[in-house]
Design a protein around this motif. Structure first.
Motif, mmCIF file in Angstrom:
data_model
loop_
_atom_site.group_PDB
_atom_site.id
_atom_site.type_symbol
_atom_site.label_atom_id
_atom_site.label_comp_id
_atom_site.label_asym_id
_atom_site.label_seq_id
_atom_site.Cartn_x
_atom_site.Cartn_y
_atom_site.Cartn_z
ATOM 1 N N ASP A 85 0.698 -1.097 0.103
ATOM 2 C CA ASP A 85 -0.015 0.090 0.057
ATOM 3 C C ASP A 85 1.062 1.217 0.123
ATOM 4 N N LEU A 86 1.887 1.351 0.908
ATOM 5 C CA LEU A 86 2.643 2.486 0.758
ATOM 6 C C LEU A 86 3.642 2.668 -0.399
ATOM 7 N N GLU A 87 3.939 1.663 -1.090
ATOM 8 C CA GLU A 87 4.717 1.704 -2.363
ATOM 9 C C GLU A 87 3.577 2.300 -3.295
ATOM 10 N N ALA A 88 2.500 1.731 -3.353
ATOM 11 C CA ALA A 88 1.503 1.980 -4.426
ATOM 12 C C ALA A 88 0.919 3.469 -4.486
ATOM 13 N N ARG A 89 1.140 4.198 -3.064
ATOM 14 C CA ARG A 89 0.632 5.554 -2.705
ATOM 15 C C ARG A 89 1.969 6.534 -3.148
ATOM 16 N N GLY A 90 3.335 5.817 -3.552
ATOM 17 C CA GLY A 90 4.232 6.576 -3.637
ATOM 18 C C GLY A 90 5.230 7.105 -2.578
ATOM 19 N N PHE A 91 4.765 6.399 -1.464
ATOM 20 C CA PHE A 91 5.559 6.761 -0.200
ATOM 21 C C PHE A 91 6.897 6.111 -0.075
ATOM 22 N N LEU A 92 7.220 4.918 -0.587
ATOM 23 C CA LEU A 92 8.391 4.387 -0.501
ATOM 24 C C LEU A 92 8.690 3.516 -1.861
ATOM 25 N N ASP A 100 22.773 -9.370 -2.293
ATOM 26 C CA ASP A 100 21.862 -10.475 -1.786
ATOM 27 C C ASP A 100 20.505 -9.791 -2.530
ATOM 28 N N ARG A 101 20.290 -10.336 -3.618
ATOM 29 C CA ARG A 101 19.027 -9.996 -4.356
ATOM 30 C C ARG A 101 17.693 -10.563 -3.947
ATOM 31 N N ARG A 102 17.942 -11.643 -2.941
ATOM 32 C CA ARG A 102 16.889 -12.060 -2.229
ATOM 33 C C ARG A 102 16.115 -11.322 -1.389
ATOM 34 N N VAL A 103 17.088 -10.303 -0.932
ATOM 35 C CA VAL A 103 16.401 -9.249 0.292
ATOM 36 C C VAL A 103 16.096 -7.753 -0.363
ATOM 37 N N GLN A 104 15.134 -7.286 0.052
ATOM 38 C CA GLN A 104 14.708 -6.096 -0.369
ATOM 39 C C GLN A 104 14.887 -4.944 0.445
ATOM 40 N N ALA A 105 15.167 -3.845 0.272
ATOM 41 C CA ALA A 105 15.280 -2.619 1.274
ATOM 42 C C ALA A 105 14.256 -1.644 0.836
ATOM 43 N N LEU A 106 13.829 -0.878 1.885
ATOM 44 C CA LEU A 106 12.711 -0.001 1.753
ATOM 45 C C LEU A 106 13.152 1.666 1.721
ATOM 46 N N VAL A 107 12.994 2.375 0.697
ATOM 47 C CA VAL A 107 13.573 3.674 0.698
ATOM 48 C C VAL A 107 12.559 4.685 0.691
ATOM 49 N N PRO A 108 12.524 5.739 1.440
ATOM 50 C CA PRO A 108 11.410 6.577 1.366
ATOM 51 C C PRO A 108 11.480 7.549 0.186
ATOM 52 N N ALA A 111 7.208 11.971 -1.355
ATOM 53 C CA ALA A 111 5.852 12.068 -0.864
ATOM 54 C C ALA A 111 5.668 11.348 0.341
ATOM 55 N N GLY A 112 6.514 10.302 0.497
ATOM 56 C CA GLY A 112 6.272 9.444 1.908
ATOM 57 C C GLY A 112 6.795 10.493 3.135
#
Length: 160
Positions: A85-92, A100-108, A111-112
């Motif tokens: 949801d936060l990604e779809a809203r353009g917040f992150l 490690d391509r299996r792991v994803q990091a979150l970047v604000p 807009a977030g």
């Protein structure tokens, strides 16, 4: 009146044994805080969980989803819908972790950050309003005691 919640009755009666229990008092305070906080965050179309996630992503850019779930005290699978949801809203946005391509990091995203700052200001107003009966020192003590309690309980649970 019929249909009125028992918690709205104020006839001066206080259950003596219940009032002496920490858990009972924590639960009653939690219900009051949570109900008000939900209304405050509705203005920003955020849930309490999404506000917490956005807060940690803004404060800790490149946090992994696993670390975020651990810091929020929830299962990683329970976090997926919130992050979606936060990604779809353009917040992150999600990005791969180098090595490690299996792991994803979150970047604000900008807009977030803006949404977080706006919501945080409302949350701080909410807390100031609800805690107005406590002195600044009492508020500081309350936070310290709650953090100490969380740490004590989680440490005990980790060794069980």
């Amino acid at each position: 009146m019929a249909g009125e919640r028992a918690t709205q009755i104020d006839d001066g009666w206080q259950p003596q044994n219940l009032e002496a229990l920490v858990g009972y008092n924590l639960k009653r305070a939690y219900i009051l805080f949570q109900t008000d906080l939900r209304h405050v965050l509705e203005a920003d179309a955020l849930s309490i969980r999404s506000f917490a996630a956005l807060s940690l992503v803004v404060e800790t850019p490149h946090i992994t989803q696993s670390t975020l779930a651990r810091r929020m005290g929830i299962e990683r699978s329970g976090l997926v819908a919130v992050v979606d949801d936060l990604e779809a809203r353009g917040f992150l946005w999600r990005t791969e972790v180098p090595g490690d391509r299996r792991v994803q990091a979150l970047v604000p995203q900008p807009a977030g950050v803006k949404a977080y700052q706006t919501a945080l200001a409302r949350v701080e107003e909410h807390e100031n309003r609800l805690l107005s009966g406590l002195s600044p020192q009492e508020q500081t003590n309350l936070i310290a005691l709650l953090q100490k309690l969380r740490k004590t309980i989680s440490t005990r649970d980790d060794t069980a």
